[in-house]
Design an enzyme around this catalytic site. Structure first.
Site, short mmCIF file in Angstrom:
data_model
loop_
_atom_site.label_atom_id
_atom_site.label_comp_id
_atom_site.label_asym_id
_atom_site.label_seq_id
_atom_site.Cartn_x
_atom_site.Cartn_y
_atom_site.Cartn_z
N HIS A 91 47.52 -13.95 110.95
CA HIS A 91 48.04 -13.53 112.25
C HIS A 91 46.95 -12.84 113.06
O HIS A 91 46.81 -13.06 114.28
CB HIS A 91 49.23 -12.59 112.04
CG HIS A 91 49.87 -12.13 113.30
ND1 HIS A 91 50.57 -10.95 113.39
CD2 HIS A 91 49.91 -12.66 114.55
CE1 HIS A 91 51.02 -10.78 114.61
NE2 HIS A 91 50.63 -11.81 115.35
N GLU A 94 44.55 -15.34 114.50
CA GLU A 94 45.16 -16.02 115.66
C GLU A 94 44.88 -15.23 116.94
O GLU A 94 44.65 -15.81 118.01
CB GLU A 94 46.66 -16.18 115.43
CG GLU A 94 47.46 -16.66 116.64
CD GLU A 94 48.72 -15.84 116.85
OE1 GLU A 94 48.87 -15.25 117.94
OE2 GLU A 94 49.55 -15.78 115.92
#
Length: 999
Positions: A91, A94
């Site tokens: 995450h 990202e």
């Protein structure tokens, strides 16, 4: 999702050493449609028998005006690949890849480029996939593609940005913490086997990405680079691009731009050998959980073998359709009759949490009443009885084919969706399905295989189920804490009586049975011939003292669907908070009464919605026009013959209390409530409604209110789509004939009068009503002088639109620091204003500091706008004109715009074109003078702060929400006048007259 205006082709390219699966999407002429269907092996028998390719081709031609291009890229890696010592790294990556590239090093350059050219972008990390997507004006698409591709070729991932972006990830986590759905997911994931990736903390936060790595001497930057190099590889990626360019041009662009995406040639992460993660002693138990919201809910969950390979049969969809049915003989029908449940949802959401290569979830979630909570074992037993019935009868071909037909109709006549959503779906489908099913694999039911459905059904037994029971009543009885979200829970064995009953051959319930054949499924898809001259905008075709009807025949989108909307305006609703509560009760019970008879229409793609508006009841129906009048008349019939059984009344009165509570504990909802309570005269707040329901209500009071409501009304309607004007008039005629109401004795305004704020800065700071929620909200609102609206009309309004278009593009830096930041143009009952809202964590910034940051930015923004060159100003205006001039992508967008004019009784249906004309006349000097004028001396400024509860004040998770607690301002805002009594403050202010923006 397939849109009939698109054709596609797919390649596996190995040019320059990369291996990236690419989907090109472009608008094509209808003569290619049949070969398009054949190329992708679409089973034409699944489409309606009357499928007219010429008609579909015309639909293609109509949608060719789309000017927005979009792209999405899916990487076959997600949080399952997080290293054990760095939870949330996928995450975090990202986020970090967007922080500039070697070719385009500006940290926020891509976002700024998109905002300047009418675009947007987003990204998400799932268990086994990460998706990036953006859209932009077509003429900038190639340049945007090149900028975007660099994030996958050579991202900078500047080390200095790590701490800053960790804060952004942590903010997402903090904002998610008050969500019961996220809490349930984390608690459920903790039940998996210790070494299974499902047990990982996928969110990441400051603790896992900053504090703990420092303590363990882990170099996060180095590990981030290693993760990117290992997993952001071309052969894991699928790409979908959509634009009006030819397929050859799109392929040429993609080969040119993406050829440098690195390919490490390493095997893709594979978790398919880690099956049965929930075959542990922790499963098949009863878990009690304390929710954030006041709600009783029972969730029954099974962990099944992975079901993705059965996408052509979709066994879980078939089962979920029956489990979630609300008609006679269904689970929910029985529970409603007992007043044990309000809603039921069953199935698999197809997110990575619910479905991946290691398992597939099947869950049934039931929203319980107080009585249902007391009898939750009986509720579960009813579910198991229904499942046993399905297992005994076996899969039914009639029902499967009925679902198949409904899905095929919806697929064939679905309306255009945003390009960015479409490419996102396609690039993910390319990870899941073979080429021939890229466009259809997630939607159509291809083949009936009873043996596949039976295997899944046989696994849904009581002994394999896990029970999760949510209730505020559990507070103080749950000693356990989930590690990451702090959820209070307990675990116990299922009661012996029920365990033994479910282990044996328990009896079926004779009241449970399969649904009958659905009579609402459309079979006539003929496009009607107009019976009156075509018009660009709605025209009023009926008008009398009891109502009027606006009508427009659709000759643009050419689909056999229609929209029907009515506003039943009443003078009794706004008389008191008690009347507002009775109105909410009336609408909720009416929806409850309709749930069973109208459910078949609902599943046949005929949608309906009843809304308790501020000044009247709003009825909305839409779908295939063939059977739409049947649904509309059914709703009016139940409205005319309204009744409320005492037990149903008690059930919804209690539920309404919880609903108001759950609204008030959200900082953003409380902030809005406070702002409008100050601005709008005679508005009743949600807190006052909550107090009214606490004071107690009776069935007799409800029926007296309903009788008064129905006795005197004004019905205003809009019909758009595939109806003639004669057919459309029948809707208003049915309403007036069936309800037999009198005309209004006095005109009922459909808006409030607004106070004129003093020419100084006022602050209203209140304590959050959600104990334990670290999130705070700050809204800074500037009210515009009313005479300016009269004086400048549309020209003036467009200053707002330009201001916010340009303003938002400049707000990126502030947003990066404060996370949720958004400017808004506000139309408060006809009085314009603009505001800036920031949602942040009080543990990081107090609300006064946030306001000073907003003020600092507004100062710098004014300076930047003043120094804007004429060329840059013209570019912004042109971009906004194009943005506002975009063609509607589906009929619903046009209807929504027209309905706004009807429901506000303004009727300026060409408002958008007038705004564009006015915008073209705007000058930079006017914009600067407007902004500086409302920011300078004498501005009418109102700040609303919602401050988190102090940790030390916790006695219960559920605090007192029947009154506001006003807080003083800190020394940072010492010169501001604080509001500590809203009624006393507003009672001294002047009121603007009722105002509509008509010219």
């Amino acid at each position: 999702r397939l849109k009939h205006s698109f054709s596609s082709t797919s390649i596996q390219s190995t040019t320059d050493g990369y291996n990236l699966t690419i989907q090109y999407i472009t608008q094509v002429h209808h003569t290619f449609l049949f070969s398009f269907l054949q190329i992708f092996h679409l089973d034409l028998s699944l489409l309606p028998f009357h499928c007219d390719l010429g008609y579909v081709g015309y639909m293609i031609f109509q949608l060719i005006l789309q000017i927005i291009s979009a792209a999405a890229l899916c990487i076959g890696v997600g949080s399952f690949s997080d290293p054990n010592d760095l939870p949330g790294l996928a995450h975090f990556l990202e986020h970090m890849v967007f922080m500039g590239s070697e070719k385009y090093p500006s940290e926020n350059g891509f976002d700024a480029f998109l905002k300047k050219h009418g675009g947007s972008d987003n990204a998400s990390t799932d268990c086994e996939r990460t998706i990036f997507q953006f859209d932009v004006q077509r003429k900038r698409f190639k340049e945007a593609l090149d900028r975007w591709a660099q994030f996958f070729i050579c991202p900078l991932m500047i080390e200095d940005a790590i701490d800053r972006e960790v804060e952004a990830v942590d903010s997402e986590y903090q904002l998610a913490k008050p969500s019961d759905s996220h809490r349930k997911e984390m608690l459920f994931g903790s039940l998996a086997k210790p070494n299974h990736p499902m047990s990982k903390f996928c969110w990441g936060n400051a603790q896992t990405l900053k504090t703990e790595p420092k303590e363990k001497n882990i170099n996060v930057y180095k590990r981030l680079r290693e993760f990117w190099k290992r997993y952001y590889s071309a052969h894991y990626m699928t790409l979908a691009v959509q634009s009006k360019e030819s397929l050859d041009t799109l392929e040429e662009w993609v080969r040119e731009i993406f050829s440098q995406v690195p390919n490490n040639g390493k095997p893709k992460p594979d978790f398919s050998d880690q099956l049965s993660p929930f075959e542990t002693p922790a499963f098949n138990k009863l878990y009690r959980m304390v929710p954030v919201r006041k709600v009783h809910a029972l969730t029954i969950t099974w962990a099944l073998p992975p079901q993705e390979k059965h996408y052509r049969v979709k066994p879980l969809h078939y089962i979920a359709w029956l489990i979630g049915h609300e008609g006679t003989g269904s689970i929910l029908s029985m529970l409603r009759r007992k007043c044990w449940a309000l809603a039921l949802f069953g199935g698999n959401s197809e997110t990575g949490f619910d479905q991946n290569t290691t398992y597939s979830i099947f869950s049934i979630s039931i929203t319980l009443t107080d009585e249902g909570f007391q009898n939750f074992y009986e509720v579960a037993h009813l579910v198991f009885q229904y499942l046993k019935m399905l297992q005994t009868l076996g899969p039914q071909q009639r029902i499967y084919e009925e679902i198949q037909k409904i899905e095929a109709n919806e697929f064939h006549y679905q309306e255009q969706t945003d390009p960015i959503e479409y490419v996102e779906d396609i690039c993910e489908n390319m990870q899941l399905f073979p080429k021939e099913d890229f466009l259809t694999g997630d939607q159509l039911m291809f083949e009936f295989k009873p043996e596949v459905i039976s295997v899944a059904l046989k696994l849904l037994t009581p002994e394999k189920a896990n029970l999760l029971l949510l209730s505020p009543e559990h507070e103080g009885q749950c000693p356990l804490r989930e590690k990451w979200f702090g959820t209070q829970y307990s675990v116990e064995d299922i009661q012996q009586h029920w365990r033994e009953l479910w282990a044996g051959d328990f009896d079926l319930n004779p009241s449970l049975h399969l649904p009958a054949e659905n009579k609402f499924i459309a079979t006539d898809f003929t496009l009607k011939t107009s019976d009156c001259p075509d018009t660009e905008y709605p025209v009023r075709i009926m008008n009398n003292d009891r109502g009027c009807l606006w009508y427009k025949k659709d000759n643009k989108f050419k689909i056999p669907k229609a929209y029907v909307r009515f506003h039943l305006i009443s003078p009794v609703i706004q008389k008191s908070p008690k009347n507002l509560v009775l109105f909410d009760l009336f609408v909720n019970i009416l929806v409850h009464n309709l749930a069973e008879p109208a459910y078949e229409a609902d599943v046949a793609q005929l949608e309906y919605k009843l809304v308790a508006g501020e000044h009247g009841l709003v009825i909305k129906v839409k779908g295939f026009n063939h059977k739409l009048p049947l649904l509309f008349n059914l709703i009016v019939d139940y409205l005319a013959d309204f009744s409320a059984a005492p037990d149903v009344f008690s059930m919804f009165a209690e539920q309404l209390k919880k609903t108001y509570f759950n609204i008030l504990i959200k900082p953003e909802k409380l902030g809005k409530d406070v702002r409008l309570l100050i601005l709008e005269h005679s508005r009743w707040s949600t807190i006052q409604k909550y107090q009214a329901v606490l004071d107690g209500l009776s069935v007799d009071e409800l029926m007296e209110f309903v009788s008064s409501f129905k006795s005197e009304l004004y019905a205003e309607g809009l019909v758009q789509g595939n109806f003639t004007s004669t057919e459309s008039m029948g809707f208003l005629q049915y309403v007036t004939d069936k309800l037999q109401f009198k005309k209004l004795s006095v005109e009922v305004p459909v808006l409030f009068r607004v106070v004129e704020l003093p020419q100084k800065h006022h602050l209203c700071k209140v304590k959050s009503l959600n104990k334990g929620d670290a999130n705070s909200e700050v809204t800074v609102y500037y009210q515009v002088k009313l005479f300016c609206v009269f004086l400048h009309g549309w020209h003036y309004i467009n200053r707002f639109f330009f201001f916010f278009f340009f303003f938002y593009s400049c707000f990126i830096i502030v947003a990066a620091v404060l996370y949720h930041v958004y400017p808004t143009c506000r139309n408060t009952s006809g009085v314009l204003g603009f505001s800036v809202t920031v949602e942040t964590q009080a543990t990081k910034f107090n609300t006064e500091l946030v306001e000073t940051k907003i003020e600092e930015f507004l100062v710098s923004f004014g300076e930047k706008m003043n120094s804007l060159s004429d060329e840059a100003f013209k570019t912004q205006v042109t971009a906004l004109v194009k943005l506002k001039g975009c063609e509607d992508t589906h009929l619903g967008e046009e209807v929504d715009r027209n309905w706004t004019e009807v429901v506000t009784q303004q009727f300026v249906f060409d408002r958008l074109s007038r705004e564009i004309d006015a915008l073209k006349l705007m000058t930079k000097a006017e914009l600067v003078n407007w902004f500086m004028g409302h920011r300078g001396e004498g501005n009418r400024k109102l700040s609303v702060h919602v401050q988190e509860e102090e940790e030390g004040s916790k006695m219960s998770l559920y605090g007192e929400v029947s009154k506001l607690t006003f807080l003083p301002a800190s020394t940072l805002l010492a010169s501001v006048t604080t509001i500590t009594d809203i009624q006393a403050f507003t009672s001294t202010l002047n009121l603007y007259p009722y105002h509509k923006i008509l010219k």
